[in-house]
Structures are given as C-alpha cells and as structure tokens.
Design a protein around this motif. Structure first.
Motif, PDB file in Angstrom:
ATOM      1  N   THR A 163     -31.945  18.072  50.997  1.00 15.01           N
ATOM      2  CA  THR A 163     -32.765  18.059  49.777  1.00 15.01           C
ATOM      3  C   THR A 163     -32.233  17.013  48.787  1.00 15.01           C
ATOM      4  O   THR A 163     -32.992  16.461  47.997  1.00 15.01           O
ATOM      5  N   PHE A 164     -30.923  16.764  48.829  1.00 20.12           N
ATOM      6  CA  PHE A 164     -30.319  15.678  48.043  1.00 20.12           C
ATOM      7  C   PHE A 164     -29.608  14.777  49.055  1.00 20.12           C
ATOM      8  O   PHE A 164     -28.590  15.184  49.633  1.00 20.12           O
ATOM      9  N   SER A 165     -30.137  13.589  49.246  1.00 24.85           N
ATOM     10  CA  SER A 165     -29.660  12.813  50.397  1.00 24.85           C
ATOM     11  C   SER A 165     -28.335  12.097  50.146  1.00 24.85           C
ATOM     12  O   SER A 165     -28.040  11.683  49.020  1.00 24.85           O
ATOM     13  N   PRO A 166     -27.555  11.953  51.221  1.00 22.97           N
ATOM     14  CA  PRO A 166     -26.287  11.224  51.119  1.00 22.97           C
ATOM     15  C   PRO A 166     -26.506   9.708  51.033  1.00 22.97           C
ATOM     16  O   PRO A 166     -27.567   9.205  51.408  1.00 22.97           O
ATOM     17  N   GLN A 167     -25.472   9.032  50.543  1.00 23.73           N
ATOM     18  CA  GLN A 167     -25.540   7.572  50.279  1.00 23.73           C
ATOM     19  C   GLN A 167     -26.051   6.760  51.469  1.00 23.73           C
ATOM     20  O   GLN A 167     -26.963   5.941  51.319  1.00 23.73           O
ATOM     21  N   GLN A 168     -25.478   7.008  52.653  1.00 28.16           N
ATOM     22  CA  GLN A 168     -25.833   6.162  53.811  1.00 28.16           C
ATOM     23  C   GLN A 168     -27.319   6.252  54.148  1.00 28.16           C
ATOM     24  O   GLN A 168     -27.955   5.274  54.508  1.00 28.16           O
ATOM     25  N   GLU A 169     -27.847   7.459  54.013  1.00 25.63           N
ATOM     26  CA  GLU A 169     -29.253   7.661  54.357  1.00 25.63           C
ATOM     27  C   GLU A 169     -30.161   6.912  53.370  1.00 25.63           C
ATOM     28  O   GLU A 169     -31.193   6.358  53.757  1.00 25.63           O
ATOM     29  N   ILE A 170     -29.745   6.884  52.101  1.00 24.54           N
ATOM     30  CA  ILE A 170     -30.551   6.173  51.103  1.00 24.54           C
ATOM     31  C   ILE A 170     -30.489   4.672  51.373  1.00 24.54           C
ATOM     32  O   ILE A 170     -31.499   3.967  51.303  1.00 24.54           O
ATOM     33  N   GLN A 171     -29.305   4.186  51.720  1.00 20.97           N
ATOM     34  CA  GLN A 171     -29.191   2.749  52.018  1.00 20.97           C
ATOM     35  C   GLN A 171     -30.048   2.389  53.240  1.00 20.97           C
ATOM     36  O   GLN A 171     -30.740   1.368  53.248  1.00 20.97           O
TER      37      GLN A 171
END
Ligand code: N01
Length: 508
Positions: free
Chosen positions: A83-91
């Motif tokens: 539900t709150f995505s981690p950094q790598q996934e956003i990149q």
C-alpha cells in the motif's frame, strides 16, 4: 520575413532543455511528447532515472503517500506490491513510464547543468552542461528545471564533521559498502528519512544512538502487502483502481483543512498521535522525550509502525542532549560525554530553501535567479519568475505539500508549462515573461494565506527560509492549485514576438 514564416521557424526550431529525471522531469517529457513536441533533451547528472527515488537507497526507504496515489494519473499500476511502495519499486515505475512514453531516448546521462544565460535579443538560453569533466554549451528556447528541492543533502552545521575516523554518510548518499551489522551506529536527526532508517539499524546494530533535536509527530501507517486478488481486480477493473486512488486523494485533502484553514483542527490529529504514542511507548521517560511541543503539521507529520518500538528497544539510546562536536571516535554531547561509534548516519535533510543557488540561471538583466529571489522573493504559481523568460520551475517555490501527493502537483505544473510552450511556439513569440504586477499580486496572496497556516504556528522547519519566510509550502488544497494552473492566461505575461516591433508592452 512574413508572420507565417517566422511562426514556421519558431515551431521547427524550438529546442527545449529539461533538467532532471525525477517524477517532474519525466512527466514534463511525457507531456511534451503528448503535445507533439519532440525537440527536447533531458539532462541528468546521474547515470540513471529516478531523482530522489534513485538517490535515497537507505535501508527502509519507502513512500509515505499511498502507492495508488503516488503515481501518474495517466499510468496506473495495478500491481503495486504494498500500500506504501518501497523506493526500488517507485524507481522501476519511473523507468517504465519513461520507456513506455518514449522519453528515455531523450535523456543524456552524466550531464550536469552548470549555468544557463538568457539573451534577450535572440530569445535564447545558452545552457552549459558538464559531462565527463568537459563543459559544452547548448542553445535552447526554453529551460525547464525539474531538479527538485530535495536533491542536495544538507550536512549539519556541527564542528568536527571531518574529524571522525569511522564511517560517515548522509541518508541520501548511503554507503552500501559498509556493513553496519554488529556495529555501534549513530543516527543524527529524527525526520522523515531517519524514522525509516532507525528501525532497520536497530535490527542489525550492536548499539544504536539516536541524536534527536526535535521529536516528530508520528501516526500509524496503513502499510501492508497488496493481496494478489486485489491486484487482479485492479488489473481487470481499472475503474475500481481509479475509485481507490480518488478515495486516498480526498482523504488526504481533508487534512489540508487543519494545515491551511484552521490549525486548531490539528488538535484532533494530535489526540490520535498522543494515544498512539501512549500505546507504543511504555517507558514514561522515553515517552516524554518523544513528545513534540509544537502544533502537529508545523513540521512534516510522519507515518510509521516500526519507529516507536525501535526507539524503545534495549539496544537503542535516544539522546536529547545537544551535540557539542564530532570527534575522531564519535560524538561528544554538551554534557561532556563522548559516545564512541563505528558509523554516523546524517539524516539531516536537504538544502530546500536555497536549492536554486547551485544552478546559475542568469536572466534578462544579467542577474542570477537566486540573487533575484533573495532580494525579492516573488514567483508566479511556483513555476515562473519575472526576468527569466521561457524558464520554468517544476516543484518550485510554494508548491510543496504536507498532506498529499506531490505527483498531483507535478502533473498540474507540467500541464501549465506545456500550455506556455505551445503558446510561444504557436503564436510565433520570442518569449513570454510574467508581468511584475501579476507576480507581485500572486505572491502577496500566497504569503497572506501562509500567515494563517500551521507552518506559521511557531516551529523551526525546512519550510521556512533563514528570514522565516515560507517559500516551500502550498497554502491550500491541491485541487485549488489544479484550478490555478488549469488554464494559461497569456495576458499574465509580457509577450515578445519574434518580430520585436510588435511587442506587447511590459507595463501592467
Ligand atoms: O529531513 P528533515 P528528511 N543536529 O529536514 C535534524 C521528504 N521525504 O531527510 O527538526 C541535530 O525532515 C532535524 O532536527 P530539527 C519529506 O518531504 C519523504 O528526514 O531541525 N539534528 C531533523 O530531525 C521530508 O519532509 C519521504 O530539530 C539535526 C532531521 O535532522 C523531506 O524529505 C521519505 C541537525 C532532518 O529532517 C526531508 O526529510 C523521506 C543538527 N545539526 C524524506 N540538523 C517519503 O516517504 C538537522 N537535524 C515520501
């Protein structure tokens, strides 16, 4: 030259330079592509896409805005893992968007803007880009800065920073070569980055010392893995995902009421946060240390389920005595105690208020933008500054948020800038420059609203510059910003055609 010919030249030869490949730079490239404008280059100083989501690789780095909202409206991703995505996934998401919308090919990596100088006669910007140690000049009709306020680490003003013999690095420049397992680690700071780092360090360090200057307001985080069924439903029924996104958006918007309409409403949030702290921190001495003494929202309110348990763990010391200096062996506090350490993490934030100072943007009267802003802190919609024609800022002054998704603000800005560029090209203009009177009236209106906001309730925060002026936050609901930027009103700008004789006067 006929008007038609000059319009044709303006259209065919309209090089645009964008700086940065974070959410704003990529969104700008996509918007230009979608408007049929291909004549842009994006310069990126690093070797990869991602802006803050490339640089902040510290353990535990994740977003504190819900994933289904913290993404572009035009590119929904049904399968966020949390539900709150981690950094790598956003990149990865950003890279995917850049590829899918044909922007990746426009990016020049390892290329840093050093200065950009406007020439009024030609209406061109001469932009110097440093690559592999060599500077090269490029001509552009428009410059768009998407470098963001949270990109340059702020090192703390503490004596002896260079004396420490152990490992020391900033949260946004994490040194992954250093194995901190079993080590004596310090974290300086208890802001948004620190509260994500501390629980991770607590798990591996032999001893963790947290140096806290001001406690933060902490709320629980509704963070959990997404279920496969939910992801499948969103994939098959995108309307449901849109509804879910809208629900997160409007819930977040509600909080703006306390931020900008009546800060007394923040008492309701404080009540919940106090209850949460009471449940999570059993030791009354520690609880007192972790209790903020300012109105909630004045500094960024933080979300975490792991922070309080970590702060109460047996291997963690929360140190509130001020830091005297950094020594060869660790940190000495003002009570004379030397805390011996193997590593120090500086989770001390970013150069937010003078982030433009590194970019030497020289406008119409030969002055640097930062100098102009320091003397007269005025701008228009956080996007343009008088005297800097055809130059646009993304995530510029007074567009930051404490309650909702910056991606929403970025999309609004990008839409506005695209309209500006279309107007310049289609009307055969040499440049547009916001009228001084329009800028002055806008800034006065924004500053007046800020006086009543929670950021003016008396705390020290990165929203305020050294003169106590808020040049960071947007004092309203985000839909109000959307309304502000929805339609370009060209009459707000001095318009100078390619043929100077037909100039619309600058007075207003
Ligand atoms: O930085 P901060 P951050 N001695 O400036 C302390 C975004 N973000 O990197 O409060 C001792 O908030 C300082 O103390 P004080 C988000 O917008 C987003 O954590 O000034 N301490 C404070 O505790 C956020 O707002 C996500 O008294 C010193 C800390 O260092 C912004 O980035 C995740 C000190 C700095 O906190 C910045 O957050 C992470 C000194 N000399 C960040 N100097 C998301 O999830 C400073 N401090 C989207």
């Amino acid at each position: 030259m006929t008007a038609t010919q000059s319009r044709h030249i303006a259209r065919a030869d309209f090089p645009i330079i964008i700086i940065g490949t974070g959410f704003s730079g990529i969104a700008m490239g996509i918007a230009l592509k979608q408007a049929g404008i291909d004549s842009f280059t994006i310069y990126e100083k690093a070797d990869d896409i991602g802006g803050t989501w490339r640089d902040n690789t510290y353990p535990g780095a994740a977003c504190d805005v819900g994933s289904y909202l913290y993404s572009y409206s035009f590119e929904p991703k049904p399968d966020w893992t949390r539900t709150f995505s981690p950094q790598q996934e956003i990149q990865q998401y950003l890279k995917h968007c850049a590829d899918k919308y044909g922007v990746t090919g426009h990016i020049q990596f390892g290329s840093e803007l050093t200065d950009a100088v406007f020439d009024e006669a030609s209406g061109e910007w001469t932009v110097s880009i440093k690559k592999n140690g060599r500077k090269k000049k490029h001509q552009a009709r428009s410059v768009i800065l998407g470098n963001g306020a949270l990109s340059t680490p702020q090192l703390p003003d503490i004596t002896g920073l260079k004396d420490f013999k152990g490992h020391m690095f900033h949260s946004a420049r994490w040194n992954h070569d250093v194995d901190l397992a079993g080590k004596r680690v310090a974290v300086i700071g208890t802001g948004a980055s620190a509260i994500q780092i501390i629980p991770q360090m607590q798990k591996i360090a032999s001893r963790l010392k947290v140096f806290q200057r001001t406690p933060a307001w902490i709320m629980p985080k509704a963070d959990r893995p997404m279920r496969a069924l939910e992801q499948a439903v969103f994939k098959r029924a995108p309307q449901l995902q849109t509804l879910y996104r809208d629900a997160i958006y409007w819930r977040n918007e509600m909080y703006a009421t306390g931020f900008v309409v009546d800060p007394r409403l923040m008492k309701a949030g404080e009540f919940v946060a106090n209850l949460y702290r009471k449940q999570q921190v059993k030791d009354p001495i520690l609880r007192a240390k972790l209790t903020p003494a300012y109105t909630m929202g004045c500094k960024r309110t933080l979300l975490s389920n792991e922070y309080y348990p970590a702060m109460g763990a047996a291997n963690v010391d929360v140190i509130t005595t001020g830091i005297d200096r950094i020594t060869e062996r660790g940190i000495r506090t003002k009570d004379g105690v030397e805390h011996e350490l193997d590593a120090i993490v500086l989770a001390t934030g970013f150069m937010t208020t003078d982030y433009l100072s590194k970019l030497n943007l020289v406008g119409r009267d030969g002055r640097n933008q930062n100098e102009v802003l320091a003397e007269k802190p005025e701008h228009y919609k956080g996007i343009t500054v008088r005297g800097f024609p055809n130059a646009f800022l993304l995530m510029g002054p007074n567009t930051g948020l404490g309650h909702n998704s910056m991606v929403f603000m970025i999309e609004a800005q990008v839409r506005y800038v695209t309209q500006c560029i279309e107007a310049i090209r289609n009307r055969g203009l040499k440049f547009i420059d916001v009228r001084a009177s329009v800028q002055e009236a806008y800034t006065a209106r924004i500053q007046e609203k800020l006086q009543k906001s929670v950021w003016a309730s008396g705390c020290q925060s990165w929203y305020l510059d050294k003169n106590g002026r808020n040049m960071a936050a947007w004092p309203g609901y985000t839909w109000q910003y959307w309304l502000e930027t929805r339609r370009l009103s060209l009459s707000d700008f001095e318009q100078v055609p390619l043929k100077v004789s037909a100039a619309v006067p600058a007075t207003a």
